[in-house]
Enzyme design. Structure first.
Site, mmCIF file in Angstrom:
data_model
loop_
_atom_site.group_PDB
_atom_site.id
_atom_site.type_symbol
_atom_site.label_atom_id
_atom_site.label_comp_id
_atom_site.label_asym_id
_atom_site.label_seq_id
_atom_site.Cartn_x
_atom_site.Cartn_y
_atom_site.Cartn_z
ATOM 1 N N HIS A 1 -22.077 79.041 -41.310
ATOM 2 C CA HIS A 1 -22.121 78.201 -40.029
ATOM 3 C C HIS A 1 -22.375 78.878 -38.809
ATOM 4 C CE1 HIS A 1 -17.978 79.035 -39.628
ATOM 5 N NE2 HIS A 1 -17.975 78.638 -38.488
HETATM 6 C C1 UD1 Z 1 -16.427 75.302 -34.368
HETATM 7 C C2 UD1 Z 1 -15.651 76.606 -33.620
HETATM 8 C C3 UD1 Z 1 -15.726 77.869 -34.667
HETATM 9 C C4 UD1 Z 1 -15.111 77.230 -36.126
HETATM 10 C C5 UD1 Z 1 -16.150 75.835 -36.342
HETATM 11 C C6 UD1 Z 1 -15.445 75.598 -37.944
HETATM 12 C C7 UD1 Z 1 -15.843 76.802 -31.220
HETATM 13 C C8 UD1 Z 1 -16.828 77.630 -30.268
HETATM 14 N N1 UD1 Z 1 -16.537 77.065 -32.561
HETATM 15 O O1 UD1 Z 1 -17.806 75.680 -34.631
HETATM 16 O O2 UD1 Z 1 -15.120 78.881 -34.521
HETATM 17 O O3 UD1 Z 1 -15.420 78.294 -36.938
HETATM 18 O O4 UD1 Z 1 -15.538 74.874 -35.616
HETATM 19 O O5 UD1 Z 1 -16.165 74.460 -38.294
HETATM 20 O O6 UD1 Z 1 -14.859 76.229 -30.874
HETATM 21 N N2 UD1 Z 1 -20.642 68.410 -35.652
HETATM 22 C C9 UD1 Z 1 -20.817 67.193 -36.305
HETATM 23 N N3 UD1 Z 1 -19.405 66.830 -36.560
HETATM 24 C C10 UD1 Z 1 -18.124 67.141 -36.259
HETATM 25 C C11 UD1 Z 1 -17.992 68.399 -35.299
HETATM 26 C C12 UD1 Z 1 -19.186 68.969 -35.057
HETATM 27 O O7 UD1 Z 1 -21.617 66.856 -36.809
HETATM 28 O O8 UD1 Z 1 -17.159 66.745 -36.547
HETATM 29 C C13 UD1 Z 1 -21.837 69.198 -35.232
HETATM 30 C C14 UD1 Z 1 -22.331 68.534 -33.865
HETATM 31 O O9 UD1 Z 1 -23.547 68.440 -33.870
HETATM 32 C C15 UD1 Z 1 -22.051 69.858 -33.088
HETATM 33 C C16 UD1 Z 1 -22.215 71.100 -33.973
HETATM 34 O O10 UD1 Z 1 -21.793 70.654 -35.241
HETATM 35 O O11 UD1 Z 1 -22.803 69.968 -31.788
HETATM 36 C C17 UD1 Z 1 -21.176 72.299 -33.430
HETATM 37 O O12 UD1 Z 1 -19.979 71.813 -33.584
HETATM 38 P P1 UD1 Z 1 -18.941 72.588 -32.379
HETATM 39 O O13 UD1 Z 1 -17.414 72.148 -32.407
HETATM 40 O O14 UD1 Z 1 -19.579 72.805 -30.974
HETATM 41 O O15 UD1 Z 1 -18.858 73.848 -33.287
HETATM 42 P P2 UD1 Z 1 -18.715 74.259 -34.838
HETATM 43 O O16 UD1 Z 1 -20.094 75.254 -35.026
HETATM 44 O O17 UD1 Z 1 -18.200 73.313 -35.670
#
Ligand code: UD1
Length: 362
Positions: free
Chosen positions: A204
């Site tokens: 990821h």
């Molecule tokens: C975040 C953390 C990362 C961690 C990861 C574990 C930061 C900078 N990154 O990354 O360190 O390893 O979590 O998962 O804080 N999304 C969904 N559903 C959700 C959450 C996210 O669909 O419940 C999708 C959305 O499109 C979102 C994308 O995933 O824009 C990224 O989510 P985000 O919370 O920004 O960061 P992660 O890549 O999950």
């Protein structure tokens, strides 16, 4: 004494669970704030249910956004919580955007900050988590570390000795408590693989999944591996979006040795990787969890903030070059997989040490 505990994203939940338990019945009043950074049932609520984490007292419901937008929203909403609750400490865990955002709010309000998992450094500032770690640690009043190497990093950055406490790893507290029930589940069977004979893959990191060329190249490497051993791949939402967006989903689906599934709950994922032969990952936490279980882990990154897992644990840094990844997989298939040794203080009692430290500091 009142402590606000902050969680936001999936890797935070297993770190806060044992802390909430250890605080129960103590002199510490615990207020749990969920920022809502992760919100899908599979990325959030399922962890609360399985790990017995109390329902958050407050949910900021910030959701997704660019880094600046997400961080700013958390800060705006968390500031009001601190003004209302007037805590003695804000306790943050890990290195996600929620960790850094709430630390900045607390620091400016003059509230003491305790950082669980302080001092880890990849020395790669292109990783958002590295920025979050640096910001959080420089602002923290109590730096609770998982390993000696983290203490050394903090000292080298000029953090005073009295702020640093080596307490061990709360994520391992949760793992130690949950591994036996998890192994009794039939997740490998449900996913059609035989215990001890398959690999688990997680991907990821933006550096691996955002660039179409890098992602396509990694999938090419996986294509070779899946001909040698079955791979189960629970897909993170951002990875699924990118694979679909780059038109690679069909390629992946056409690989017969790869089983794709949705993100798994904590227990289901533990059931899966604890019974595997090998884990391929770009996650940080999984390097630690596989080390504790002595399962060979091949990390698909150029660097790690968790070097102790390479030095003492079962982790091999393979980077993203095909030849290096395949060589590491061959080692495991030839019975030369790294299993490592025990890491000091990863003994299931870290949360109790954290509780005792906070009570001692008052
Ligand atoms: C975040 C953390 C990362 C961690 C990861 C574990 C930061 C900078 N990154 O990354 O360190 O390893 O979590 O998962 O804080 N999304 C969904 N559903 C959700 C959450 C996210 O669909 O419940 C999708 C959305 O499109 C979102 C994308 O995933 O824009 C990224 O989510 P985000 O919370 O920004 O960061 P992660 O890549 O999950």
């Amino acid at each position: 004494m009142k402590v606000i505990g902050v969680v936001g994203a999936r890797p935070n939940f297993m770190k806060i669970a044992p802390i909430a338990r250890a605080f129960e019945g103590s002199s510490l009043q615990f207020v749990l704030v969920h920022t809502g950074q992760h919100y899908d049932h599979r990325m959030s609520q399922s962890f609360f249910d399985e790990l017995g984490i109390p329902k958050p007292d407050i949910n900021l419901e910030v959701g997704s956004g660019s880094h600046a937008v997400q961080t700013a929203e958390i800060m705006k909403r968390f500031e009001q919580v601190c003004l209302d609750e007037k805590p003695d400490w804000v306790l943050v865990v890990g290195d996600v955007n929620s960790t850094a955002a709430c630390s900045m709010v607390a620091a400016k309000l003059g509230i003491r900050i305790a950082h669980v998992e302080a001092g880890l450094r990849s020395r790669d500032r292109s990783m958002p988590e590295e920025i979050n770690r640096l910001v959080t640690d420089v602002l923290s009043d109590l730096l609770l570390t998982t390993c000696q190497e983290a203490d050394d990093n903090l000292r080298a950055e000029g953090i005073p000795e009295e702020k640093i406490r080596l307490v061990g790893n709360t994520m391992i507290d949760t793992l130690a408590r949950m591994v036996d029930p998890a192994r009794k589940l039939d997740v490998p069977e449900r996913l059609g693989v035989t215990r001890g004979e398959y690999a688990v893959l997680t991907l990821h990191r933006p550096s691996n999944v955002d660039d179409p060329e890098i992602l396509a190249d990694l999938l090419g490497t996986l294509d070779i591996i899946q001909k040698k051993m079955p791979i189960v791949f629970p897909i993170h939402p951002r990875t699924r979006k990118n694979i679909e967006g780059h038109g690679l989903l069909q390629t992946l689906k056409e690989m017969p040795g790869i089983t794709l599934c949705e993100p798994l709950s904590y227990l289901d994922f533990l059931s899966l990787y604890s019974c595997s032969r090998l884990v391929l990952t770009d996650s940080g936490g999984i390097q630690e969890e596989t080390s504790w279980l002595h399962i060979p882990c091949i990390t698909l990154r150029q660097n790690t903030e968790r070097y102790v897992t390479v030095e003492l644990g079962s982790n091999t840094m393979a980077g993203t070059e095909r030849s290096a990844i395949l060589a590491a997989v061959e080692d495991v298939l030839a019975g030369r997989g790294k299993t490592g040794q025990a890491i000091p203080l990863w003994d299931g009692k870290s949360a109790e040490r954290i509780r005792d430290t906070l009570i001692e500091l008052g």
